[in-house]
Motif scaffolding. Structure first.
Motif, short mmCIF file in Angstrom:
data_model
loop_
_atom_site.label_atom_id
_atom_site.label_comp_id
_atom_site.label_asym_id
_atom_site.label_seq_id
_atom_site.Cartn_x
_atom_site.Cartn_y
_atom_site.Cartn_z
N THR A 44 55.76 -22.89 36.83
CA THR A 44 56.56 -21.74 36.80
C THR A 44 57.80 -22.08 37.76
N ASP A 91 61.55 -21.78 36.47
CA ASP A 91 61.98 -20.77 36.11
C ASP A 91 62.32 -19.59 37.44
N ASP A 111 58.23 -7.61 41.07
CA ASP A 111 59.32 -7.83 40.28
C ASP A 111 59.65 -9.11 39.79
N GLN A 121 56.63 -10.54 37.67
CA GLN A 121 56.64 -10.13 36.25
C GLN A 121 57.65 -11.27 35.63
N ILE A 122 58.60 -12.00 36.14
CA ILE A 122 59.39 -12.95 35.52
C ILE A 122 58.55 -13.93 35.01
N VAL A 132 55.44 -13.75 34.12
CA VAL A 132 54.63 -13.45 32.96
C VAL A 132 55.49 -13.39 31.79
N ASP A 133 56.77 -12.98 31.90
CA ASP A 133 57.75 -12.72 30.70
C ASP A 133 58.26 -14.16 30.18
N LYS A 134 58.26 -15.15 31.18
CA LYS A 134 58.80 -16.64 30.76
C LYS A 134 57.61 -17.16 30.07
N GLY A 153 54.32 -15.71 29.19
CA GLY A 153 53.62 -15.09 28.50
C GLY A 153 51.92 -15.17 28.69
N GLU A 186 49.43 -13.67 31.54
CA GLU A 186 49.21 -12.72 32.65
C GLU A 186 48.53 -13.34 33.91
#
Length: 253
Positions: A54, A57, A72, A75-76, A78-80, A82, A84
């Motif tokens: 990570t 990113d 916040d 969450q990036i 998780v979004d990048k 997928g 959790e």
């Protein structure tokens, strides 16, 4: 804390309390390891697994956006990815040190997972550590394409910091090959292990994606380094303890 391990095809067989984990994918070296000890080693492994997947990113995001809440930022992740689970680890690490220190660690680490995890801090530091190779051998020393066992032993008088074991092979055709493994901080002692080298042409190698090693007959030179921090890093708490070389020969099949 639950561990979320990196996917790997590399195998290091270690008959020691030292623990090595793969940092990058390899089709040539394979990995089997001893169980992780509880406590600091587990936390360190979890952090470096997280950072390895990570940190790029996260660095790109904090350089472009302002964020002042751990949730916040994580969450990036998780979004990048997928995943959790990586978001949970991110939140735990961030909450421990606070958002400002977490962002500072991301920026200072400059894509170095070990240094990042020392800054958080999840991995121990030992700037007085040492290690010296006492042996490095290949079996068989000479033979056709196939599997070769690279056995090593090193001694530490002052213990080691969180670091790496890095291997490279000088090939006959000049194609660079190498791999590296996380080496947890260890007390003074003697440590040994075996790296398995699959020295045969990979039928799945795509030459349009990069050069394919064919393991031509000839002499191959192996370089093995044991390091504090990432081998070759200029960050604090980083140094090459020792490097040893040996050779083996591939004959006609």
């Amino acid at each position: 804390m639950k561990l979320y391990s990196l996917m790997t095809t590399a195998v290091l067989i270690a008959s020691t309390s030292a623990y090595y984990v793969k940092n990058q994918k390899s089709e040539t070296f394979s990995l089997n390891v001893t169980p992780v000890d509880a406590g600091t080693q587990e936390e360190c492994k979890t952090c470096i697994t997280f950072a390895g997947q990570t940190i790029n990113d996260l660095l790109q995001f904090v350089l472009q956006e302002e964020v002042d809440v751990c949730g916040d930022l994580c969450q990036i992740v998780v979004d990048k990815t997928g995943k959790e689970a990586l978001g949970v680890i991110c939140t735990i690490l961030c909450d421990v040190v606070g958002i400002k220190e977490f962002i500072n660690a991301i920026q200072k680490a400059d894509l170095d997972p070990i240094y990042f995890c020392e800054l958080v801090p999840a991995c121990p530091i030992n700037d007085n550590g040492d290690a010296h190779f006492t042996s490095l051998e290949v079996m068989p020393k000479k033979g056709p394409q196939g599997e070769f066992d690279i056995s090593f032993e090193y001694v530490s008088n002052n213990g080691t910091g969180t670091g790496m074991l890095a291997i490279s092979v000088d090939t006959v055709d000049g194609i660079p090959l190498g791999d590296d493994f996380l080496n947890f901080a260890q007390p003074a002692g003697t440590y040994d292990g075996t790296i398995k080298l699959d020295a045969k042409e990979n039928p799945d190698c795509d030459p349009t994606q990069g050069p394919c090693e064919t393991w031509e007959p000839g002499t191959y030179t192996i370089h093995l380094s044991v390091c504090n921090g990432e081998c070759g890093s200029n960050h604090p708490h980083s140094a090459i303890y020792d490097t040893k070389t040996t050779t083996f020969e591939i004959t006609q099949n």
